[in-house]
Design a protein around this motif. Sequence first.
Motif, mmCIF file in Angstrom:
data_model
loop_
_atom_site.group_PDB
_atom_site.id
_atom_site.type_symbol
_atom_site.label_atom_id
_atom_site.label_comp_id
_atom_site.label_asym_id
_atom_site.label_seq_id
_atom_site.Cartn_x
_atom_site.Cartn_y
_atom_site.Cartn_z
ATOM 1 N N THR A 19 -67.603 -11.692 -31.616
ATOM 2 C CA THR A 19 -66.752 -12.231 -31.626
ATOM 3 C C THR A 19 -65.651 -11.422 -31.162
ATOM 4 O OG1 THR A 19 -65.461 -12.743 -33.384
ATOM 5 C CG2 THR A 19 -67.546 -14.068 -33.008
ATOM 6 N N TYR A 20 -64.834 -12.233 -29.506
ATOM 7 C CA TYR A 20 -63.691 -11.405 -29.117
ATOM 8 C C TYR A 20 -62.437 -12.101 -28.487
ATOM 9 C CZ TYR A 20 -67.658 -8.294 -28.918
ATOM 10 O OH TYR A 20 -69.025 -7.367 -29.667
ATOM 11 N N PHE A 21 -61.274 -11.990 -29.347
ATOM 12 C CA PHE A 21 -60.370 -12.764 -28.432
ATOM 13 C C PHE A 21 -60.011 -12.285 -27.530
ATOM 14 C CE2 PHE A 21 -62.123 -14.788 -32.252
ATOM 15 C CZ PHE A 21 -62.306 -16.048 -32.191
ATOM 16 N N HIS A 22 -58.871 -12.956 -26.732
ATOM 17 C CA HIS A 22 -57.698 -12.198 -25.480
ATOM 18 C C HIS A 22 -56.243 -12.249 -25.792
ATOM 19 C CE1 HIS A 22 -62.450 -11.119 -25.362
ATOM 20 N NE2 HIS A 22 -61.798 -9.879 -24.792
ATOM 21 N N GLY A 23 -56.008 -13.871 -26.153
ATOM 22 C CA GLY A 23 -54.487 -13.789 -26.592
ATOM 23 C C GLY A 23 -54.166 -14.356 -25.443
ATOM 24 N N ALA A 24 -54.394 -14.832 -23.974
ATOM 25 C CA ALA A 24 -54.316 -15.510 -23.211
ATOM 26 C C ALA A 24 -53.130 -16.393 -23.549
ATOM 27 C CB ALA A 24 -54.938 -15.671 -21.826
ATOM 28 N N THR A 25 -52.376 -17.083 -22.854
ATOM 29 C CA THR A 25 -51.433 -18.298 -23.205
ATOM 30 C C THR A 25 -52.038 -19.411 -22.196
ATOM 31 O OG1 THR A 25 -49.204 -16.568 -22.519
ATOM 32 C CG2 THR A 25 -49.437 -18.678 -22.577
ATOM 33 N N ASP A 26 -52.169 -20.666 -23.421
ATOM 34 C CA ASP A 26 -52.845 -21.632 -23.106
ATOM 35 C C ASP A 26 -51.661 -22.068 -21.452
ATOM 36 O OD1 ASP A 26 -54.505 -23.458 -22.618
ATOM 37 O OD2 ASP A 26 -53.457 -24.824 -24.031
ATOM 38 N N GLY A 27 -53.266 -22.855 -20.707
ATOM 39 C CA GLY A 27 -51.838 -22.760 -19.146
ATOM 40 C C GLY A 27 -51.412 -21.550 -18.614
ATOM 41 N N LYS A 28 -51.359 -20.655 -19.161
ATOM 42 C CA LYS A 28 -51.153 -19.362 -18.595
ATOM 43 C C LYS A 28 -51.866 -18.121 -17.529
ATOM 44 C CE LYS A 28 -46.647 -21.219 -18.018
ATOM 45 N NZ LYS A 28 -46.011 -21.820 -17.207
ATOM 46 N N ALA A 29 -53.174 -18.359 -18.218
ATOM 47 C CA ALA A 29 -54.066 -17.159 -17.886
ATOM 48 C C ALA A 29 -53.524 -15.956 -16.378
ATOM 49 C CB ALA A 29 -55.285 -17.193 -17.771
ATOM 50 N N PHE B 58 -52.881 -12.003 -15.577
ATOM 51 C CA PHE B 58 -54.269 -11.079 -14.744
ATOM 52 C C PHE B 58 -54.177 -9.897 -14.496
ATOM 53 C CE2 PHE B 58 -56.001 -14.277 -10.990
ATOM 54 C CZ PHE B 58 -56.416 -15.241 -11.779
ATOM 55 N N GLU B 59 -53.196 -9.017 -14.663
ATOM 56 C CA GLU B 59 -53.614 -7.798 -14.953
ATOM 57 C C GLU B 59 -54.194 -7.235 -16.033
ATOM 58 O OE1 GLU B 59 -50.833 -3.621 -14.038
ATOM 59 O OE2 GLU B 59 -50.348 -5.517 -12.951
ATOM 60 N N GLU B 60 -53.302 -7.659 -17.225
ATOM 61 C CA GLU B 60 -53.868 -7.742 -18.850
ATOM 62 C C GLU B 60 -54.935 -7.903 -19.204
ATOM 63 O OE1 GLU B 60 -53.121 -6.139 -22.454
ATOM 64 O OE2 GLU B 60 -52.718 -5.859 -20.618
ATOM 65 N N LEU B 61 -54.686 -9.313 -18.955
ATOM 66 C CA LEU B 61 -56.238 -10.007 -18.881
ATOM 67 C C LEU B 61 -57.854 -9.532 -18.521
ATOM 68 C CD1 LEU B 61 -55.622 -13.629 -18.782
ATOM 69 C CD2 LEU B 61 -56.036 -12.441 -21.109
ATOM 70 N N ALA B 62 -57.520 -8.447 -17.858
ATOM 71 C CA ALA B 62 -58.468 -7.847 -16.856
ATOM 72 C C ALA B 62 -58.789 -6.667 -17.283
ATOM 73 C CB ALA B 62 -57.576 -7.461 -15.599
ATOM 74 N N ARG B 63 -57.849 -5.630 -17.815
ATOM 75 C CA ARG B 63 -58.075 -5.050 -18.521
ATOM 76 C C ARG B 63 -59.041 -5.405 -19.994
ATOM 77 N NH1 ARG B 63 -56.464 -2.992 -23.119
ATOM 78 N NH2 ARG B 63 -54.495 -4.325 -23.718
ATOM 79 N N ASP C 247 -61.128 -21.845 -14.458
ATOM 80 C CA ASP C 247 -61.628 -21.332 -13.277
ATOM 81 C C ASP C 247 -60.754 -18.825 -13.083
ATOM 82 O OD1 ASP C 247 -62.383 -23.289 -11.731
ATOM 83 O OD2 ASP C 247 -60.844 -23.543 -11.375
ATOM 84 N N ALA C 248 -59.873 -19.224 -14.122
ATOM 85 C CA ALA C 248 -58.958 -18.032 -14.147
ATOM 86 C C ALA C 248 -60.337 -17.142 -14.938
ATOM 87 C CB ALA C 248 -57.629 -18.501 -14.521
ATOM 88 N N THR C 249 -60.513 -17.657 -16.084
ATOM 89 C CA THR C 249 -61.492 -17.128 -16.625
ATOM 90 C C THR C 249 -62.865 -16.852 -16.079
ATOM 91 O OG1 THR C 249 -61.299 -17.351 -18.903
ATOM 92 C CG2 THR C 249 -63.543 -16.742 -18.970
ATOM 93 N N ASN C 250 -63.480 -17.713 -14.981
ATOM 94 C CA ASN C 250 -64.290 -17.548 -13.952
ATOM 95 C C ASN C 250 -63.741 -16.324 -13.011
ATOM 96 O OD1 ASN C 250 -66.164 -17.611 -11.605
ATOM 97 N ND2 ASN C 250 -66.733 -19.110 -13.319
#
Length: 159
Positions: free
Chosen positions: A68-78, A82-87, A114-117
């Motif tokens: 399992t993996y968690f990426h810590g994005a802020t709800d409603g603000k992914a 983008f830059e940090e999440l893409a990494r 949609d941001a995740t996709n």
Amino acid sequence: MKLFDPDPNLVWLFWPTHPDDELATAGWIAHLAHLGIEVHLAWTHDTPVRRAEALNAATLLGVPEERTYFHGATDGKAYAEFEELARRFSETVARVKPDRVVCGAFEQGHIDHDATNFLLNQVCDRPILEAPYYHTYLTRMPVINRFADPEGQELWELE
């Protein structure tokens, strides 16, 4: 390519956006895990409480915590992260090396879905399968677990 392929040599990575979105694909996750197929779960968002819920769901579905993996994005603000999440997304895909990735469809039901996709399609060169969560294209009430246009979709009947 067969979408619902129970080939024991495939590695699956399911990527629900929020803890609880795994419910949309829980039957397929549990089916694969029950067959002994390697399944991983990654979430875009988490908080301590939601992480605990997600880990409990993973256990019930047969996915061990080390997958399992968690990426810590802020709800409603992914979209703003983008830059940090893409990494982070790239690192998870590189670690897991999945043959199939499953995420929520780009369906304008929730901006974080949609941001995740979008991000997965930017960083992942493996087949990405979309699962419908919900959309409100033509009605005020959300349509749940159905694509707006069913052409080309594959269905897996629950047993």
